[in-house]
Write an enzyme that holds these catalytic residues in place. Structure first.
Site, PDB file in Angstrom:
ATOM      1  N   SER A 139       0.584  -1.074  -0.051  1.00  0.00           N
ATOM      2  CA  SER A 139      -0.368  -0.157  -0.253  1.00  0.00           C
ATOM      3  C   SER A 139       0.983   1.134  -0.169  1.00  0.00           C
ATOM      4  O   SER A 139       1.904   1.164   0.317  1.00  0.00           O
ATOM      5  CB  SER A 139      -0.856  -0.023   1.593  1.00  0.00           C
ATOM      6  OG  SER A 139      -0.167   0.184   2.253  1.00  0.00           O
ATOM      7  N   LYS A 140       0.177   1.827  -0.670  1.00  0.00           N
ATOM      8  CA  LYS A 140       1.297   3.674  -0.080  1.00  0.00           C
ATOM      9  C   LYS A 140       0.000   4.847  -0.336  1.00  0.00           C
ATOM     10  O   LYS A 140      -0.368   4.388  -1.291  1.00  0.00           O
ATOM     11  CB  LYS A 140       1.849   3.653  -1.742  1.00  0.00           C
ATOM     12  CG  LYS A 140       3.226   4.927  -1.509  1.00  0.00           C
ATOM     13  CD  LYS A 140       4.002   4.076  -0.638  1.00  0.00           C
ATOM     14  CE  LYS A 140       5.435   5.466  -0.088  1.00  0.00           C
ATOM     15  NZ  LYS A 140       6.212   4.969   0.556  1.00  0.00           N
ATOM     16  N   GLY A 141       0.526   5.993   0.228  1.00  0.00           N
ATOM     17  CA  GLY A 141      -0.211   7.081  -0.055  1.00  0.00           C
ATOM     18  C   GLY A 141       0.577   8.258  -0.656  1.00  0.00           C
ATOM     19  O   GLY A 141       1.361   8.199   0.239  1.00  0.00           O
TER      20      GLY A 141
END
Length: 910
Positions: A877-879
């Site tokens: 996941s990444k933001g």
């Protein structure tokens, strides 16, 4: 003028500037003519006064060019070169046509006549009555010698000396007049002015020539009344005749400018309709002309004998004072005063009437009424009738009021009428208000109207409105008006309204008085009444105390008192924490909008206001700023009053949308909502700023998700189809608004109805691109699984940020690889996204500097994270977030602080 010449050193020591102007006036003249003009010039200068003398003095000091002044004198001198004895020499011309060398935009009226009283004032009054703008007037009175053919030979006497009362043998005293007017190019109008001027000069000649004879006739008439007063009359009647005789003596002492006199004799068998006829050779002054009549009959035509004169004949008064229908051509252009004196035989048999026409002089109006015969007794009887103690305060007040009462009313009104007028006016001392007293002229020609009003509320505009009300009420026109400023805080305005003879007058004094009171009620009165009505006695009084003297004159002239009450309430609500407010007032058709911006502390920069209004779909037509300064001090208050119109027509329930538009503007101003073209949806279809922010956030998400259209193009799709924008907002509310209840079946049914309405609306969308944009927006809303939009903050207000959580497989045309879930965070200060590959994932957050495609950057990092961490967790996941409001001119620490705050907002949204 001699003093003027002494002040500048005399003709020999005039300044070089004045000398040059004098030489310029003669340089193009033949030598002989130039010498003659030079010889006459000192005489003309010595007889020139007024503004022209000031101009001459300024020319002597070099401040203005005196050339035009000398050229004007030269033109007048040339016109006077030839004149036959007794001739009225008159001409009009434009200097540019005559090559006179002065005032090319001027029209000139010149006259050379025998010197007579009233020449200049009569001609200037004539021009003013016809609305001509007079620039200057020259009026030298000179003693001249002329040859047998009327050619000017020389000036008589010493320059600067007063003209001799009796000219020397062979000389005559003349008046040379030159009136200069703003040029008017209508030959017909100037032709009428010339003809009227010629009539005026003829009337002056006739009146002056017969003046001694008219005075003698006044004396003879007074003697007749005095001799007849005891022959056949009762003691009361004899007193009236004696008072009339004294009044005529007073008239003959220079208190009445006699302009005409004519006898009317009773004719045998003349009948009731015309019992009188003008006596043969009985006219003097202007009335020596048998065609000169002073009264109109019911048809509106002038007649030698009218119903008014017949009514006088039928009465018993020895002297009747009335106003003529005809205006004077001598001295003033007011209506002539008429004195009709009854003439009887020794046995009381009527012989006819003697009619004197003229004007009461200025000195007559300066006399105390208590010293004027005829009025003295009338006033004494009114004071006695009042019942006030002689010498007491009320008696003195009534006497003073009578002393200053309109003189025409004292002369023409009956004792009963005067008593009602003056006692009514006296009561205004204890209860000041607007009062109207009406006295119909007994012959049905005029209505005399006296209005009392507070002095501080009177101005020209009020007077003109008063006149309109009276003219409407009596179906007439203003014949005359006279204001009188008393010392008791009140003004009295006396109007004389000319009405149509024979037309019945049905009027309600109370109704007219109420109309006048509404006009006189000043802005402050209306402001206080509006505040009390809108805010109640306590709050209204407090607002009036704060704002009564706060608004500038420009504001009071352009804003009604009712609107000012609204403005005061909004200004009063401004605080340091909440220093701005807005108000929209739509026109009846909704096409135009009046916008008022209220600000505390400083004026609003227009460069900040106008873009917001334009993005709302408004064109700015005018802006009127007002600086409001409460008397008690405190921070400055400002109102910006804008006139606007909608860029795309009107329509819709604009009144119902006002609150949302006002709140939306304030939200945009504060930075709580972004300023772009989507804000047109505030007006049509009337979405709130929060609802628009939801649509804006979806557009921003789609742009990050790789949709092929620019943000501006998506804005166009929504603003050009406002009803579909409303349906999209309704669909979002139907799916997520907790205020709609917990019934999932009902929500689904409502959402289905809205989707069907959107499908129907899409059938009307002409552009395929717009169709695709709206469908993608609907799909994004339907693919949303959760939102925190409706969660209030700790203070109970909506949070400044919100988020959408998407099921990515439900999003159409989302580029691969598709995350399992995605969260999009939106606020005016920051945007960001968080992409998650599965229920269990590992990754971090990133500050991105790629405003247009930070999601693409984050998606790439997710892919890399997934490969890198596959041995630890199944997916990654990444933001990433992009701060939108970093300080442009800030230092490193300021930028860092803004970025940290944006990061916190992003985390709160997640």
């Amino acid at each position: 003028m001699a003093g003027l010449m002494d002040g500048v050193g005399g003709a020999e020591s005039m300044s070089k500037s004045l000398d040059r102007a004098r030489r310029a006036a003669v340089q193009d003249m033949p030598a002989e003519e130039a010498a003659a003009f030079e010889a006459a010039l000192d005489h003309l200068l010595a007889q020139t006064a007024g503004e022209e003398a000031v101009e001459l003095a300024e020319a002597a000091e070099g401040r203005v060019d005196g050339t035009e002044f000398f050229n004007a004198l030269r033109a007048l001198w040339r016109f006077a070169q030839e004149r036959r004895p007794g001739e009225v020499k008159l001409r009009r011309y434009c200097p540019s046509e005559e090559k006179a060398g002065f005032g090319p935009d001027t029209t000139v009226l010149e006259a050379v006549v025998d010197d007579r009283p009233f020449l200049l004032e009569s001609l200037t009054a004539l021009a003013a009555a016809r609305g001509y703008d007079m620039r200057a007037a020259l009026h030298p009175v000179v003693t001249v010698r002329r040859d047998a053919l009327g050619k000017l030979q020389s000036m008589v006497g010493e320059p600067g000396a007063a003209p001799p009362p009796d000219p020397p043998q062979g000389a005559s005293q003349e008046a040379w007049l030159q009136l200069q007017f703003q040029r008017i190019g209508d030959p017909a109008a100037w032709g009428k002015l010339e003809a009227a001027a010629r009539r005026t000069l003829a009337d002056i000649n006739a009146a002056v020539a017969d003046y001694p004879a008219m005075v003698a006739r006044v004396r003879d008439t007074a003697s007749e009344l005095r001799n007849q007063s005891g022959a056949f009359l009762s003691p009361e009647g004899a007193l009236a005749w004696s008072e009339a005789a004294e009044f005529l003596d007073w008239i003959g002492d220079g208190n009445f400018t006699l302009l005409g006199c004519r006898d009317y004799d009773v004719t045998a068998g003349g009948g009731a309709a015309a019992p009188h006829a003008a006596a043969p050779h009985g006219g003097l002054g202007q009335m020596r002309d048998p065609e000169f009549t002073v009264l109109r009959d019911a048809s509106g035509a002038y007649a030698d004998w009218t119903p008014a004169l017949e009514a006088i004949h039928a009465g018993s008064e020895p002297l009747t004072i009335l106003k003529a229908n005809r205006r004077s051509t001598v001295r003033r252009t007011t209506h002539l005063d008429l004195l009709a004196v009854r003439r009887v035989g020794d046995d009381g048999t009527p012989r006819g009437h003697r009619l004197f026409a003229g004007l009461f002089t200025a000195s007559a109006y300066r006399w105390s009424p208590a010293r004027i015969p005829l009025l003295k007794g009338k006033l004494e009887r009114i004071l006695e009738r009042s019942g006030f103690a002689p010498g007491g305060h009320d008696a003195q007040a009534l006497a003073n009021l009578l002393d200053t009462h309109p003189r025409d009313e004292l002369l023409q009104a009956s004792e009963d009428q005067l008593f009602d007028q003056t006692l009514g006016a006296l009561r205004l001392r204890t209860r000041p208000r607007v009062r109207l007293f009406v006295r119909p002229d007994r012959f049905g020609r005029f209505m005399s109207c006296i209005i009392y009003a507070p002095r501080d509320r009177y101005d020209t505009a009020i007077r003109e409105r008063m006149a309109e009300i009276l003219c409407d009420a009596f179906n007439g026109r203003v014949a005359d008006f006279t204001p009188f400023f008393g010392v008791d805080g009140q003004i009295r305005v006396h109007f004389v309204i000319a009405v149509r003879m024979g037309e019945p007058q049905n009027y309600d004094v109370a109704r007219i008085e109420a109309q006048l009171a509404a006009v006189v009620r000043n802005w402050s009165d209306g402001f206080r009444a509006a505040l009390l009505s809108a805010s109640g006695p306590e709050q209204g009084s407090a607002l009036h105390h704060r704002f009564a003297g706060a608004f500038p004159a420009s504001y009071r002239e352009s804003v009604s008192a009712a609107e000012a009450a609204e403005d005061a309430a909004r200004l009063d609500a401004l605080t340091e924490a909440d220093p701005i407010a807005a108000a929209f007032d739509p026109d009846a058709d909704g096409a135009g909008l009046r916008f008022r911006l209220y600000r505390r502390g400083a004026a609003a920069p227009l460069s900040d206001v106008i873009p917001i209004l334009e993005n709302m779909g408004l064109r700015i037509l005018e802006e009127r700023p007002h600086h409001v300064t409460p008397p008690g001090g405190g921070e400055a208050l400002f109102i910006h009053d804008f006139s606007t119109e909608r860029l795309e027509g009107g329509g819709g329930d604009m009144q119902g949308r006002r609150a949302g538009m006002e709140a939306g503007f304030v939200e945009i101003w504060r930075g709580g909502a972004e300023d772009d073209r989507l804000n047109r949806l505030l007006i049509d279809p009337g979405l709130s700023a929060r609802q628009i922010a939801v649509l804006r956030a979806y557009c921003r998400f789609l742009r990050q998700a790789g949709v092929a259209y620019s943000l501006g193009y998506m804005e166009d799709a929504l603003t050009q189809h406002p009803e579909l924008a409303r349906l999209l907002s309704d669909l979002f509310g139907a799916l997520f608004d907790p205020n709609l209840g917990d019934d999932a079946t009902a929500r689904e049914a409502r959402a289905g109805e809205i989707v069907a309405a959107i499908d129907d609306g899409l059938e009307q969308v002409a552009r395929l691109d717009f169709d695709r944009i709206i469908r993608r927006l609907r799909n994004a809303i339907e693919a949303t699984r959760r939102t925190n939009l409706f969660q209030p903050g700790a203070d109970g207000a909506p949070k400044p940020y919100f988020s959408f959580k998407f099921e990515c497989d439900a999003l159409e045309e989302l580029p691969e690889p598709r995350p399992w879930r995605e969260i999009f965070v939106y606020s005016p200060a920051v945007e960001g996204c968080h992409l998650r590959g599965g229920p269990v994932a590992r990754g971090g957050l990133r500050w991105s500097d790629r405003r247009e495609d930070f999601r693409t950057e984050v998606l790439g990092l997710v892919k890399a994270q997934q490969v890198k961490n596959s041995v630890i967790v199944p997916v990654g996941s990444k933001g990433g977030f992009f701060p939108k409001q970093l300080p442009a001119q800030g230092d490193r620490e300021a930028v860092r602080a803004a970025a940290i705050e944006a990061y916190k907002t992003f985390l709160r949204g997640l």
